[in-house]
Design a protein around this motif. Sequence first.
Motif, short mmCIF file in Angstrom:
data_model
loop_
_atom_site.label_atom_id
_atom_site.label_comp_id
_atom_site.label_asym_id
_atom_site.label_seq_id
_atom_site.Cartn_x
_atom_site.Cartn_y
_atom_site.Cartn_z
N ILE A 1 0.84 -1.20 0.00
CA ILE A 1 0.00 0.00 0.00
C ILE A 1 0.87 1.25 0.00
O ILE A 1 0.62 2.21 -0.74
CB ILE A 1 -0.94 -0.01 1.22
CG1 ILE A 1 -1.90 -1.21 1.14
CG2 ILE A 1 -1.71 1.30 1.32
CD1 ILE A 1 -2.81 -1.33 2.34
N THR B 1 -3.31 2.88 9.62
CA THR B 1 -4.47 2.14 9.15
C THR B 1 -5.32 1.71 10.34
O THR B 1 -4.80 1.43 11.43
CB THR B 1 -4.01 0.91 8.36
OG1 THR B 1 -2.98 0.23 9.08
CG2 THR B 1 -3.48 1.31 7.00
N GLU C 1 -8.66 3.47 6.39
CA GLU C 1 -8.84 2.07 6.05
C GLU C 1 -7.59 1.56 5.33
O GLU C 1 -6.88 2.34 4.69
CB GLU C 1 -10.08 1.89 5.16
CG GLU C 1 -11.38 2.26 5.83
CD GLU C 1 -11.65 1.45 7.08
OE1 GLU C 1 -11.32 0.24 7.08
OE2 GLU C 1 -12.16 2.01 8.07
N SER D 1 -6.31 0.81 2.64
CA SER D 1 -6.39 0.89 1.18
C SER D 1 -5.59 2.11 0.73
O SER D 1 -5.46 3.09 1.48
CB SER D 1 -7.84 1.01 0.72
OG SER D 1 -8.40 2.24 1.14
N GLU E 1 -6.33 4.51 -1.34
CA GLU E 1 -7.13 5.74 -1.44
C GLU E 1 -7.33 6.38 -0.06
O GLU E 1 -7.13 7.60 0.11
CB GLU E 1 -8.48 5.43 -2.09
CG GLU E 1 -8.40 4.94 -3.54
CD GLU E 1 -8.03 3.50 -3.65
OE1 GLU E 1 -7.70 3.05 -4.77
OE2 GLU E 1 -8.05 2.80 -2.60
N ASP E 2 -7.74 5.59 0.92
CA ASP E 2 -7.99 6.14 2.26
C ASP E 2 -6.70 6.61 2.92
O ASP E 2 -6.68 7.64 3.61
CB ASP E 2 -8.66 5.08 3.14
CG ASP E 2 -10.16 5.00 2.88
OD1 ASP E 2 -10.61 5.57 1.88
OD2 ASP E 2 -10.87 4.36 3.69
#
Length: 498
Positions: A245, A334, A352, A354, A356-357
């Motif tokens: 990530i 996260t 989250e 991910s 994007e978050d």
Amino acid sequence: MLQLRTTHFHMSNIFGLILGVFQTISRFHSLCRAADSAVLHTRANLCSPTANTSCSNWLVTYLLQVVVMTHAYGDCGGVRYLTNGLKVYYLYRLPIHAQSTMPTWVGAFRMLRLICVRERINLVHCHQAFSTLGAEALVQARTMGYKVVFTDHSLFGFADASSIATNKLIKAVLADVQHVICVSYTSKENTVLRACLHPAAVSVIPNAVDASEFEPAPSRPQLVPGGPVTIVALSRLVYRKGIDILALVIPEICHRHPNVNFVIGGDGPKRRLLEQMMAQEDLSSRVKLAGAIPHEKARDFLLQGHIFVNASLTEAFCMAIVEAASAGLLVVSTRVGGVPEVLPPDVMLLAEPSPEDLLDALQEALLKVPNLDPIQQHNRVQAMYNWPDVAERTTAVYNKVLSTASDHDELLPRLIRYWSIGPWAGLVFCCIVVLLHWFWLFLEWQQPAADIDPAVDWPSIQDMLQPAQQLAQQEQRTQIDRDTEVEMESSTSRSKVV
């Protein structure tokens, strides 16, 4: 033959701090803490750098006799006295994976028995589900009749084959344990479900940090909006730490914010992924891979940055974010495992797991970081997490365990408990327990406990203060005798005059 050696060790606690009121007992508990991973040695592996060593030293400060048993690390073997009189037995067992030793079930039994008898142990505390030495010590200690406490530092799933096997093992090992400690409420729920434990038998005691080792820079210039910002990350470069990530987020942040640079500490198999990302995106001048960072240099590394990012996919507690917050960094992490329990929302931004978050959370952090007060944040973290509090709460668990009557410690009741874990696994563990019981009887016949010489205790604080107290009492008695003689001479003089 174990060699007795003495060495100095820089612990992450304040050894000069002496409690104001001492308990009046000399050997309150005699404790053996056992594990064969980084739980009891270094930062490089499974959990906090010196978490349990620091806790052990504070337990010593609380007048507990503490002995640590782990496997040898390089040339660090035999018996060593660390700072504050903490004794460590480094057993010569070969680690096979991630600093965990080969499971044998009987390999370390003889040494554990010698340690428990010589040190007059009355409680064994084992750590980490990954630790084969800790799991073996737990079952072996129960075979000898000692009470046992277990601390779980990890989270496990329930679906994949590895988790199913590990959960069955931990259910079997904890079937005969007196109490379990978890580092977060999420970890407690996970352990209760995995091991089929009663929730009342599990306590939550978080890790802590020595805030004096993670103080903010005293003269750091105020960050202005639009000024250069450094984002740091410090973890093992493995899949579980969310490096995949991070490799997707870093290029996007660098393209959107020309004033932002990254410094990443740690090493592991995912380092090649980061190097490929840097080459493809031409970010070699803005992303630095610092490699493995020793714990004693962790503060200096963290002070290079303004924001700390943790992209883990699973965490029971995460000591790194506590250390970063103590050093005055704004934390972005996260929302996994027990992480949301660790720090308040104004100190840590959650996302989250991910890309994007995490990207959105980092951009929000870039807006908030100029208004951060590192000194105030450091003081808050220092009040929330400290080793004296952890040692006091751990001692309360020991008191509870040792004050409970030792019922059903015979072989048959223990076999019934192990049989309850399942038809096949229960049968296997019953065979292991019977084998250990016979081996223990053989050891008792070969070398009776009465023939084993007890170890000499490290002088306690009370013992060191006793000579000074005796000298003060002697001087006080001498002064009283002098005053009495003077009073008698005065009385005699007055009688002669009369």
